[in-house]
Design an enzyme around this catalytic site. Sequence first.
Site, mmCIF file in Angstrom:
data_model
loop_
_atom_site.group_PDB
_atom_site.id
_atom_site.type_symbol
_atom_site.label_atom_id
_atom_site.label_comp_id
_atom_site.label_asym_id
_atom_site.label_seq_id
_atom_site.Cartn_x
_atom_site.Cartn_y
_atom_site.Cartn_z
ATOM 1 N N ILE A 59 31.563 44.953 44.408
ATOM 2 C CA ILE A 59 30.991 43.974 43.881
ATOM 3 C C ILE A 59 29.171 44.645 42.625
ATOM 4 O O ILE A 59 28.368 45.077 43.356
ATOM 5 C CB ILE A 59 30.030 43.041 44.813
ATOM 6 C CG1 ILE A 59 29.163 41.595 44.806
ATOM 7 C CG2 ILE A 59 28.233 44.165 45.784
ATOM 8 C CD1 ILE A 59 28.576 40.679 45.958
ATOM 9 N N SER A 60 29.749 43.799 41.599
ATOM 10 C CA SER A 60 28.492 43.972 40.063
ATOM 11 C C SER A 60 27.776 43.840 40.781
ATOM 12 O O SER A 60 26.941 43.117 41.776
ATOM 13 C CB SER A 60 29.006 43.008 39.192
ATOM 14 O OG SER A 60 30.318 43.746 39.056
ATOM 15 N N SER A 89 35.352 40.442 46.038
ATOM 16 C CA SER A 89 34.448 39.806 47.417
ATOM 17 C C SER A 89 34.649 38.610 46.923
ATOM 18 O O SER A 89 34.154 38.087 48.442
ATOM 19 C CB SER A 89 32.969 40.165 47.229
ATOM 20 O OG SER A 89 32.491 40.048 46.383
ATOM 21 N N ASP A 144 48.266 41.541 39.313
ATOM 22 C CA ASP A 144 47.574 42.224 38.299
ATOM 23 C C ASP A 144 46.768 41.075 37.380
ATOM 24 O O ASP A 144 47.089 41.213 36.275
ATOM 25 C CB ASP A 144 49.612 43.218 37.327
ATOM 26 C CG ASP A 144 48.621 44.258 36.819
ATOM 27 O OD1 ASP A 144 47.599 43.980 36.060
ATOM 28 O OD2 ASP A 144 50.052 44.556 36.353
#
Length: 222
Positions: A59-60, A89, A144
Amino acid sequence: MAWMSSGSSNTALINNLKSHGLITSERVAQAMLGVDRAHYSPALPYQDSPQPIGHNATISAPHMHASAAESLLPFLHPTARILDIGSGSGYLTHVLANLIGPEGKVIGVDHIQPLVDLAASNMAKSEEGSSWLATGKVRFVRGDGREGWKAEGPYDAIHVGAAAREEHRGLVEQLGRPGRLFIPVGGYEQFIWVVDKGVDGEVRREKSFGVRYVPLTDAPKE
């Protein structure tokens, strides 16, 4: 100042991001205050740094989520359609949903099915998130991300949460008129690119700041 913005609670984290100038929009601040990061980050949720969520994904950092939300904000009107690629997430997907009205829609795309399931499970931890999943305002799908999600486009805003080797023109094609794409691009050196499509279809690209993201890749072989 990002490394000094961590807090002991969600409110403290957001207030620190504001005080350090990493959140400048009150609208974004309120959207992030409305999503408890602890529902999405299994460890150190209020640390302003990336955190692992499993499957070699992260998670950034909160300041990067704030930057993305503020960049896309001019395109997040009440009925906006948003594509969140590499939704992981599900945290930023929830924040973006907070920034549009009930008639808007956010699609979160990830290529790893357990992360698709994780995002939906995380969002369902709140009454609001559970309601949005039920009504279809928010949906998580496996796909994708490099190919976008044509079925529900065009999109007013597209966020990419992993570094692409190239811009991927197909994503630009899925932008509405107008629309904005926020995407990290590069290998060893990565930069955020902000790509705008005007009402006339003209595309403008702006190279922004340097970043470090996990790569946008193929799904692991099963």
